[in-house]
Design a protein around this motif. Structure first.
Motif, PDB file in Angstrom:
ATOM      1  N   SER A 215       0.543  -0.989  -0.283  1.00 23.40           N
ATOM      2  CA  SER A 215      -0.082  -0.012   0.231  1.00 23.40           C
ATOM      3  C   SER A 215       0.943   1.352  -0.271  1.00 23.40           C
ATOM      4  CB  SER A 215      -1.420  -0.179   1.275  1.00 23.40           C
ATOM      5  OG  SER A 215      -1.206  -1.115   1.276  1.00 23.40           O
ATOM      6  N   LEU A 216       1.894   1.546   0.641  1.00 25.23           N
ATOM      7  CA  LEU A 216       2.729   2.499   1.038  1.00 25.23           C
ATOM      8  C   LEU A 216       3.139   2.400  -0.110  1.00 25.23           C
ATOM      9  CD1 LEU A 216       4.390   2.133   4.568  1.00 25.23           C
ATOM     10  CD2 LEU A 216       2.612   3.748   3.451  1.00 25.23           C
ATOM     11  N   VAL A 217       4.571   1.496  -1.476  1.00 24.58           N
ATOM     12  CA  VAL A 217       4.768   1.599  -2.466  1.00 24.58           C
ATOM     13  C   VAL A 217       4.201   1.828  -3.611  1.00 24.58           C
ATOM     14  CG1 VAL A 217       5.703   0.193  -4.462  1.00 24.58           C
ATOM     15  CG2 VAL A 217       6.206  -0.114  -1.884  1.00 24.58           C
ATOM     16  N   TYR A 218       2.280   1.556  -3.498  1.00 20.45           N
ATOM     17  CA  TYR A 218       1.457   1.991  -4.519  1.00 20.45           C
ATOM     18  C   TYR A 218       0.853   4.084  -4.249  1.00 20.45           C
ATOM     19  CZ  TYR A 218       0.509  -3.008  -5.006  1.00 20.45           C
ATOM     20  OH  TYR A 218       0.288  -4.027  -4.981  1.00 20.45           O
ATOM     21  N   ALA A 219       0.741   4.226  -3.416  1.00 19.54           N
ATOM     22  CA  ALA A 219       0.702   5.585  -2.875  1.00 19.54           C
ATOM     23  C   ALA A 219       1.904   6.015  -3.152  1.00 19.54           C
ATOM     24  CB  ALA A 219       0.458   5.401  -1.056  1.00 19.54           C
ATOM     25  N   ALA A 220       2.950   5.990  -3.136  1.00 22.84           N
ATOM     26  CA  ALA A 220       5.201   6.876  -3.731  1.00 22.84           C
ATOM     27  C   ALA A 220       4.122   6.800  -5.134  1.00 22.84           C
ATOM     28  CB  ALA A 220       5.686   5.464  -2.953  1.00 22.84           C
ATOM     29  N   ALA A 221       3.828   5.596  -5.648  1.00 22.52           N
ATOM     30  CA  ALA A 221       3.743   5.369  -7.319  1.00 22.52           C
ATOM     31  C   ALA A 221       2.660   6.415  -7.562  1.00 22.52           C
ATOM     32  CB  ALA A 221       4.100   4.377  -7.697  1.00 22.52           C
ATOM     33  N   VAL A 222       1.594   6.875  -7.003  1.00 19.37           N
ATOM     34  CA  VAL A 222       0.995   7.537  -7.589  1.00 19.37           C
ATOM     35  C   VAL A 222       1.444   8.921  -8.369  1.00 19.37           C
ATOM     36  CG1 VAL A 222      -1.564   9.135  -7.059  1.00 19.37           C
ATOM     37  CG2 VAL A 222      -0.927   6.907  -6.278  1.00 19.37           C
ATOM     38  N   PRO A 223       1.986   9.547  -8.037  1.00 21.71           N
ATOM     39  CA  PRO A 223       2.028  10.929  -8.641  1.00 21.71           C
ATOM     40  C   PRO A 223       3.403  10.778  -9.739  1.00 21.71           C
ATOM     41  CG  PRO A 223       2.981  10.855  -5.995  1.00 21.71           C
ATOM     42  CD  PRO A 223       2.633   9.633  -6.281  1.00 21.71           C
ATOM     43  N   MET A 224       4.288   9.851  -9.887  1.00 24.67           N
ATOM     44  CA  MET A 224       5.216   9.197 -11.161  1.00 24.67           C
ATOM     45  C   MET A 224       3.974   8.648 -12.362  1.00 24.67           C
ATOM     46  SD  MET A 224       8.116   7.701  -9.160  1.00 24.67           S
ATOM     47  CE  MET A 224       7.640   6.255  -9.615  1.00 24.67           C
ATOM     48  N   GLN A 225       2.994   8.766 -11.792  1.00 22.67           N
ATOM     49  CA  GLN A 225       1.828   8.001 -12.594  1.00 22.67           C
ATOM     50  C   GLN A 225       2.738   6.615 -13.302  1.00 22.67           C
ATOM     51  OE1 GLN A 225       0.551  10.470 -15.860  1.00 22.67           O
ATOM     52  NE2 GLN A 225      -0.525  11.917 -14.271  1.00 22.67           N
ATOM     53  N   LYS A 226       2.661   5.360 -12.646  1.00 24.97           N
ATOM     54  CA  LYS A 226       3.337   4.170 -13.045  1.00 24.97           C
ATOM     55  C   LYS A 226       2.738   3.389 -12.297  1.00 24.97           C
ATOM     56  CE  LYS A 226       7.249   5.363 -14.714  1.00 24.97           C
ATOM     57  NZ  LYS A 226       7.737   5.487 -16.247  1.00 24.97           N
ATOM     58  N   ARG A 227       2.706   1.742 -11.871  1.00 21.04           N
ATOM     59  CA  ARG A 227       2.221   0.939 -11.754  1.00 21.04           C
ATOM     60  C   ARG A 227       2.725   0.695 -11.162  1.00 21.04           C
ATOM     61  NH1 ARG A 227      -1.684  -2.812 -15.706  1.00 21.04           N
ATOM     62  NH2 ARG A 227      -1.044  -4.689 -14.141  1.00 21.04           N
ATOM     63  N   VAL A 228       3.057  -0.220 -10.478  1.00 24.45           N
ATOM     64  CA  VAL A 228       3.894  -1.081  -8.970  1.00 24.45           C
ATOM     65  C   VAL A 228       3.837  -2.073  -8.715  1.00 24.45           C
ATOM     66  CG1 VAL A 228       5.487  -0.191  -7.344  1.00 24.45           C
ATOM     67  CG2 VAL A 228       5.392   1.579  -8.269  1.00 24.45           C
ATOM     68  N   ARG A 229       4.443  -2.854  -9.211  1.00 23.59           N
ATOM     69  CA  ARG A 229       4.449  -4.007  -8.325  1.00 23.59           C
ATOM     70  C   ARG A 229       5.661  -4.751  -7.238  1.00 23.59           C
ATOM     71  NH1 ARG A 229       4.509  -9.514 -12.287  1.00 23.59           N
ATOM     72  NH2 ARG A 229       5.306 -10.593 -11.043  1.00 23.59           N
ATOM     73  N   LEU A 230       5.008  -5.167  -6.126  1.00 20.34           N
ATOM     74  CA  LEU A 230       5.870  -5.458  -5.214  1.00 20.34           C
ATOM     75  C   LEU A 230       6.326  -7.481  -5.620  1.00 20.34           C
ATOM     76  CD1 LEU A 230       7.914  -4.931  -2.720  1.00 20.34           C
ATOM     77  CD2 LEU A 230       6.690  -4.906  -1.142  1.00 20.34           C
TER      78      LEU A 230
END
Length: 76
Positions: free
Chosen positions: A57-72
């Motif tokens: 959840s933290l990683v997804y929230a940090a990725a929102v401004p970059m407009q990227k999808r993140v998978r951990l």
């Protein structure tokens, strides 16, 4: 992104020097793979996966401004 996951994981485990995070980018998706010492895997996952879910959840929230999808992924 990589440093965020590394920082969180090192705070959770008993063997912080064994924490490894690799980052791969496929188009607009960033794939992060977290590897820890085998005795620390349970601490990173947490009861019923709650710690892993919170990290994601933290990683997804940090990725929102970059407009990227993140998978951990947590790997052995």
């Amino acid at each position: 992104m990589k440093s965020l996951v590394e920082h969180i994981a090192k705070a959770l485990v008993d063997e912080p020097e064994e924490v490894r995070v690799t980052e791969q980018q496929d188009g607009d998706t960033i794939c992060l793979k977290l590897s820890v010492h085998p005795s620390d895997v349970g601490k990173v996952i947490g009861k019923q996966g709650r710690t892993a879910k919170a990290m994601r959840s933290l990683v997804y929230a940090a990725a929102v401004p970059m407009q990227k999808r993140v998978r951990l992924d947590i790997v052995d």
